[in-house]
Design a protein around this motif. Structure first.
Motif, PDB file in Angstrom:
ATOM      1  N   PRO A 127     -26.353  61.932  19.317  1.00 57.89           N
ATOM      2  CA  PRO A 127     -27.695  61.826  20.177  1.00 57.89           C
ATOM      3  C   PRO A 127     -28.556  63.322  19.968  1.00 57.89           C
ATOM      4  N   VAL A 128     -27.823  64.142  20.024  1.00 55.07           N
ATOM      5  CA  VAL A 128     -28.310  65.726  19.854  1.00 55.07           C
ATOM      6  C   VAL A 128     -28.969  65.757  18.710  1.00 55.07           C
ATOM      7  N   ASN A 129     -28.318  65.606  17.503  1.00 49.75           N
ATOM      8  CA  ASN A 129     -28.719  65.855  16.212  1.00 49.75           C
ATOM      9  C   ASN A 129     -29.863  64.692  15.843  1.00 49.75           C
ATOM     10  N   THR A 130     -29.778  63.571  16.298  1.00 47.12           N
ATOM     11  CA  THR A 130     -30.936  62.595  16.214  1.00 47.12           C
ATOM     12  C   THR A 130     -32.248  62.998  17.086  1.00 47.12           C
ATOM     13  N   PHE A 131     -31.958  63.270  18.276  1.00 44.06           N
ATOM     14  CA  PHE A 131     -33.140  63.679  19.034  1.00 44.06           C
ATOM     15  C   PHE A 131     -33.848  65.153  18.668  1.00 44.06           C
ATOM     16  N   ALA A 132     -32.783  65.978  17.981  1.00 45.35           N
ATOM     17  CA  ALA A 132     -33.514  67.098  17.500  1.00 45.35           C
ATOM     18  C   ALA A 132     -34.244  66.837  16.065  1.00 45.35           C
ATOM     19  N   ARG A 133     -34.041  65.965  15.471  1.00 48.61           N
ATOM     20  CA  ARG A 133     -34.723  65.726  14.110  1.00 48.61           C
ATOM     21  C   ARG A 133     -36.073  64.870  14.830  1.00 48.61           C
ATOM     22  N   ILE A 134     -36.094  64.251  15.804  1.00 55.02           N
ATOM     23  CA  ILE A 134     -37.469  63.558  16.233  1.00 55.02           C
ATOM     24  C   ILE A 134     -38.161  64.846  16.847  1.00 55.02           C
ATOM     25  N   ALA A 135     -37.788  65.643  17.386  1.00 53.30           N
ATOM     26  CA  ALA A 135     -38.602  66.911  17.916  1.00 53.30           C
ATOM     27  C   ALA A 135     -39.100  67.488  16.604  1.00 53.30           C
ATOM     28  N   ALA A 136     -38.158  67.826  15.818  1.00 52.88           N
ATOM     29  CA  ALA A 136     -38.859  68.815  14.432  1.00 52.88           C
ATOM     30  C   ALA A 136     -40.036  67.760  13.871  1.00 52.88           C
ATOM     31  N   MET A 137     -39.880  66.389  13.725  1.00 48.74           N
ATOM     32  CA  MET A 137     -40.846  65.757  13.059  1.00 48.74           C
ATOM     33  C   MET A 137     -42.113  65.711  13.932  1.00 48.74           C
ATOM     34  N   ASP A 138     -41.947  65.559  15.179  1.00 44.78           N
ATOM     35  CA  ASP A 138     -43.190  65.629  16.011  1.00 44.78           C
ATOM     36  C   ASP A 138     -43.948  66.975  15.930  1.00 44.78           C
ATOM     37  N   ASP A 139     -43.191  68.016  15.900  1.00 41.03           N
ATOM     38  CA  ASP A 139     -43.714  69.416  15.695  1.00 41.03           C
ATOM     39  C   ASP A 139     -44.408  69.603  14.505  1.00 41.03           C
ATOM     40  N   SER A 140     -43.966  68.900  13.306  1.00 36.93           N
ATOM     41  CA  SER A 140     -44.400  68.910  12.014  1.00 36.93           C
ATOM     42  C   SER A 140     -45.912  68.281  12.061  1.00 36.93           C
ATOM     43  N   LEU A 141     -45.897  66.905  12.763  1.00 32.67           N
ATOM     44  CA  LEU A 141     -46.820  66.260  12.738  1.00 32.67           C
ATOM     45  C   LEU A 141     -48.017  67.037  13.601  1.00 32.67           C
ATOM     46  N   ARG A 142     -47.546  67.779  14.677  1.00 32.24           N
ATOM     47  CA  ARG A 142     -48.643  68.359  15.479  1.00 32.24           C
ATOM     48  C   ARG A 142     -49.238  69.524  14.560  1.00 32.24           C
ATOM     49  N   ALA A 143     -48.438  70.157  13.668  1.00 28.77           N
ATOM     50  CA  ALA A 143     -49.022  71.307  13.026  1.00 28.77           C
ATOM     51  C   ALA A 143     -49.794  70.777  12.031  1.00 28.77           C
ATOM     52  N   THR A 144     -49.933  69.593  11.271  1.00 26.10           N
ATOM     53  CA  THR A 144     -51.147  69.100  10.384  1.00 26.10           C
ATOM     54  C   THR A 144     -52.234  69.078  11.075  1.00 26.10           C
ATOM     55  N   GLU A 154     -41.374  65.312   6.858  1.00 29.63           N
ATOM     56  CA  GLU A 154     -42.118  66.461   7.025  1.00 29.63           C
ATOM     57  C   GLU A 154     -43.410  65.587   7.597  1.00 29.63           C
ATOM     58  N   GLY A 155     -44.212  66.295   8.675  1.00 30.48           N
ATOM     59  CA  GLY A 155     -45.244  65.822   9.091  1.00 30.48           C
ATOM     60  C   GLY A 155     -46.579  65.394   7.983  1.00 30.48           C
ATOM     61  N   ALA A 156     -46.635  66.200   7.166  1.00 30.68           N
ATOM     62  CA  ALA A 156     -47.733  66.104   6.196  1.00 30.68           C
ATOM     63  C   ALA A 156     -47.243  64.794   5.357  1.00 30.68           C
ATOM     64  N   THR A 157     -46.027  64.547   4.990  1.00 28.85           N
ATOM     65  CA  THR A 157     -45.806  63.483   4.227  1.00 28.85           C
ATOM     66  C   THR A 157     -45.822  62.148   5.108  1.00 28.85           C
ATOM     67  N   ILE A 158     -45.636  62.080   6.123  1.00 27.13           N
ATOM     68  CA  ILE A 158     -45.829  60.968   7.126  1.00 27.13           C
ATOM     69  C   ILE A 158     -47.342  60.575   7.169  1.00 27.13           C
ATOM     70  N   VAL A 159     -48.214  61.708   7.274  1.00 21.98           N
ATOM     71  CA  VAL A 159     -49.550  61.632   7.416  1.00 21.98           C
ATOM     72  C   VAL A 159     -50.298  60.970   6.045  1.00 21.98           C
ATOM     73  N   GLU A 160     -49.587  61.531   4.901  1.00 23.25           N
ATOM     74  CA  GLU A 160     -49.955  60.881   3.344  1.00 23.25           C
ATOM     75  C   GLU A 160     -49.711  59.616   3.406  1.00 23.25           C
ATOM     76  N   MET A 161     -48.478  59.133   3.605  1.00 19.70           N
ATOM     77  CA  MET A 161     -48.260  57.904   3.810  1.00 19.70           C
ATOM     78  C   MET A 161     -49.013  56.934   4.341  1.00 19.70           C
ATOM     79  N   ILE A 162     -49.383  57.387   5.903  1.00 17.40           N
ATOM     80  CA  ILE A 162     -50.504  56.587   6.378  1.00 17.40           C
ATOM     81  C   ILE A 162     -51.799  56.324   5.706  1.00 17.40           C
ATOM     82  N   ARG A 163     -52.150  57.435   5.082  1.00 16.51           N
ATOM     83  CA  ARG A 163     -53.430  57.409   4.423  1.00 16.51           C
ATOM     84  C   ARG A 163     -53.310  56.531   3.233  1.00 16.51           C
TER      85      ARG A 163
END
Length: 337
Positions: A106-123, A203-212
């Motif tokens: 769970p430590v690794n899994t939730f660390a990845r989620i936090a990293a993706m959330d931070d990356s999304l916020r940075a977009t 990466e957050g930018a990749t997720i946003v581009e997929m949504i677009r």
């Protein structure tokens, strides 16, 4: 809603049909030649039943290898596709990022989620993008650690109301059943779903581009990215990581050229339209005993086929960077996968 013009779906079909015919004919020709050479060699001292059996095995194995080679050559020689349709203005649809877990760290899994959330916020994107952790964990100690880690994640990321955790009592249908149950019970709250594995990272930018891209194309049911293998530690894992980074782009382009609007789904690092998924991707439980009966294990390929059969476009966009996963560290784990 502002959109950037892209290729029409109808224009893709002839090219895909031609690519399939070329790959099929060239691989059959190579396989037939290999089988005939072996028969000619065996006939020097008289053909036997074992010689014919060997020739058939040579033909089948050569066809399989030649098909892979044809896919790679198509990728190396295919032209770059026009820029896909994408929304350039505000994103209106709501998206959930699904992270299925099963006895994971769970430590690794939730660390990845936090990293993706931070990356999304940075977009700086104002779209609503939530996270849903779907646990099928059977180990009580790991499940307790998941709940603690999730609480820490919500507190650290200010995720109340946009980060969710659910653990099933029964893991019916494994990962496919977990996602299917979530879509049926909660999917109506979102328009799109990014499906990940526990070891996925985007990466957050990749997720946003997929949504677009999926929001701009009303006929697009699933958009698959090409994940890169990361964090390999063993010699085998590093070799696979290098091979995937070096060869996968060419194979992906060839696969996209052949499959066109009926592309692949690899079970993770992809975005789906929730409506399309719910309407098309209910998997039956096969009659009989496993492995030929019961729940479908290679569910991702079946789900892609069900979407395509229902008229939805399933597309692989190999130009999307920032999509990652971890790979098996030894040949036994590779064979299991």
């Amino acid at each position: 809603m502002n959109r950037v013009a892209g290729p029409r779906i109808a224009a893709v079909r002839p090219r895909s049909a031609g690519a399939r015919a070329l790959a099929l004919c060239s691989s059959i020709l190579a396989a037939t030649a290999a089988g005939m050479v072996f028969i000619i060699y065996g006939a020097a001292d008289g053909l036997s039943l074992i010689d014919l059996l060997r020739a058939i095995l040579i033909l089948l194995s050569t066809w399989w290898l030649a098909w892979g080679a044809a896919t790679a050559l198509l990728g190396l020689t295919s032209r770059q596709r026009p820029a896909p349709l994408r929304v350039t203005g505000a994103i209106r649809g709501k998206t959930v990022i699904i992270v299925p877990v099963y006895n994971e760290d769970p430590v690794n899994t939730f660390a990845r989620i936090a990293a993706m959330d931070d990356s999304l916020r940075a977009t700086g994107t104002a779209a609503q993008i939530d996270f849903a952790v779907l646990s099928d964990t059977r180990d009580a100690a790991i499940a307790a650690a998941e709940q603690v880690s999730f609480g820490q994640l919500v507190a650290r990321q200010n995720g109340a109301g946009r980060m969710f955790y659910r653990r099933r009592a029964l893991n019916t249908g494994r990962k496919a059943g977990n996602i299917e149950e979530f879509m049926a019970t909660s999917g109506a709250a979102w328009d799109y779903a990014v499906i990940l594995d526990a070891d996925s990272l985007m990466e957050g930018a990749t997720i946003v581009e997929m949504i677009r891209r999926i929001e701009a194309d009303a006929g697009l049911g699933l958009l698959q990215t090409l994940p890169k293998v990361i964090r390999a530690r063993s010699v085998f894992g590093r070799a696979m990581q290098f091979a995937a980074a070096f060869h996968s782009p060419a194979f992906a382009r060839g696969l996209a050229a052949m499959q066109g609007r009926s592309g692949p789904f690899w079970g993770h690092n992809a975005i789906v339209r929730v409506q399309a998924w719910v309407e098309s991707c209910g998997l039956p439980e096969l009659s009989g005993r496993p492995p030929f009966g019961g729940h479908i294990l290679s569910h991702d390929s079946v789900e892609a086929a069900l979407l395509a059969r229902a008229g939805w476009v399933v597309r692989l966009d190999d130009d999307l960077e920032g999509s990652f996963e971890e790979g098996p560290e030894n040949i036994i784990d590779h064979a299991k996968r």
